[in-house]
Design a protein around this motif. Structure first.
Motif, short mmCIF file in Angstrom:
data_model
loop_
_atom_site.label_atom_id
_atom_site.label_comp_id
_atom_site.label_asym_id
_atom_site.label_seq_id
_atom_site.Cartn_x
_atom_site.Cartn_y
_atom_site.Cartn_z
N THR A 215 -21.30 16.84 32.78
CA THR A 215 -21.09 18.05 31.85
C THR A 215 -20.24 19.37 32.41
O THR A 215 -21.21 19.69 33.37
N TYR A 216 -19.90 19.79 31.55
CA TYR A 216 -19.22 20.97 32.50
C TYR A 216 -20.58 22.58 32.23
O TYR A 216 -20.17 22.82 33.94
N GLU A 217 -21.47 22.18 31.79
CA GLU A 217 -22.57 22.86 32.59
C GLU A 217 -23.33 22.58 33.48
O GLU A 217 -23.60 23.21 34.73
N GLN A 218 -23.78 21.08 33.62
CA GLN A 218 -24.11 21.02 34.45
C GLN A 218 -23.42 21.03 36.10
O GLN A 218 -23.64 21.30 36.71
N GLN A 219 -21.69 21.23 35.94
CA GLN A 219 -20.65 21.33 36.91
C GLN A 219 -21.06 22.87 36.97
O GLN A 219 -21.46 23.29 38.83
#
Length: 270
Positions: A215-219
């Motif tokens: 996900t964007y947050e995980q990235q």
């Protein structure tokens, strides 16, 4: 080697004796997600066929089967040499045409222990490597010998040995290649060489690598971790060049490996 840009899953309920179980497998492709999904379906078909005993040679019994290297692609040197990020964040060179050998241990006999006279295990490892390289059968090959944190890494030059060939198995045995490394090379059908330090050796906490479907947050979390990891790794090298035996021709793979691994830096090994 099975390293791809796109990954997708396929799921199916499989019958195992008197039980049913939902199984999910990954498929990969460099073309598209749809093509990766087709690959996953084909692998699931093989799994179902094995369970139902409709075929006799699949997976470990099938010499053509390859274990996925489901890691993010960082860079491609060429189609035979691909850089990925492994499960703990380090960059790894995956190669089908450049042989690497990991030597991480040396079994000392009682006599060698008794008469070691200050020699370390690494001293015995290096002596064993030099003895193997001096064999007449290897007279046409070149060997670049690197010291690593635990032992030595050998890059073999002069001929491209297929990973699963009889010659490769003989060479890995002669040079006392690490058994787990040898096993994984055969299963993944490629040689692997870690290019950047292990995080714990530069006092960096281990990351949570999520791939694919990050996900964007995980990235964002991973990007922050990578910034810290790169900073802490600046004054460390992965291996140092010790010596060359035989003729070594310069290649893009050797140049890339040596540059990223900082082989001439004299930094602490990690």
């Amino acid at each position: 080697m099975r390293i791809f840009k796109y990954w997708a899953t396929a799921s199916r309920v499989l019958q195992i004796d008197d039980f049913t179980q939902e199984s999910t497998v990954y498929g990969g492709s460099d073309i598209s997600i749809e093509h990766a999904r087709e690959d996953a379906e084909q692998r699931l078909d093989k799994a179902a066929a094995k369970i139902q005993e409709k075929i006799n040679r699949v997976f470990n019994n099938d010499p053509s089967y390859e274990v996925d290297i489901r890691e993010e692609i960082i860079e491609k040197i060429d189609s035979n040499n691909i850089i990925t990020r492994n499960r703990y964040g380090a960059q790894v060179l995956n190669s089908t045409d450049t042989m690497f050998i990991d030597v991480d241990s040396y079994k000392l006999s009682f006599m060698k222990i008794f008469f070691r006279r200050g020699k370390t295990n690494k001293d015995f490892m290096l002596a064993g490597i030099e003895k193997a390289a001096a064999k007449s059968v290897y007279s046409q090959l070149g060997f670049r010998i690197y010291e690593t944190y635990k032992g030595y890494r050998i890059l073999v030059s002069g001929f491209h040995y297929p990973v699963r060939s009889i010659e490769t198995k003989s060479i890995l045995k002669d040079f006392n290649g690490d058994r787990l490394y040898n096993y994984m090379c055969e299963k993944q059908n490629c040689y692997r060489a870690r290019l950047t330090p292990k995080p714990n050796r530069v006092e960096q906490k281990l990351p949570r690598i999520i791939f694919p479907d990050r996900t964007y947050e995980q990235q964002n979390v991973l990007d922050k971790w990578l910034d810290e990891y790169r900073y802490k790794s600046q004054r460390y090298s992965t291996c140092n060049l010790v010596k060359e035996i035989g003729f070594i021709s310069s290649t893009r793979v050797i140049e890339y490996h040596d540059r990223i691994s900082k082989v001439n830096s004299n930094y602490p090994l990690a």
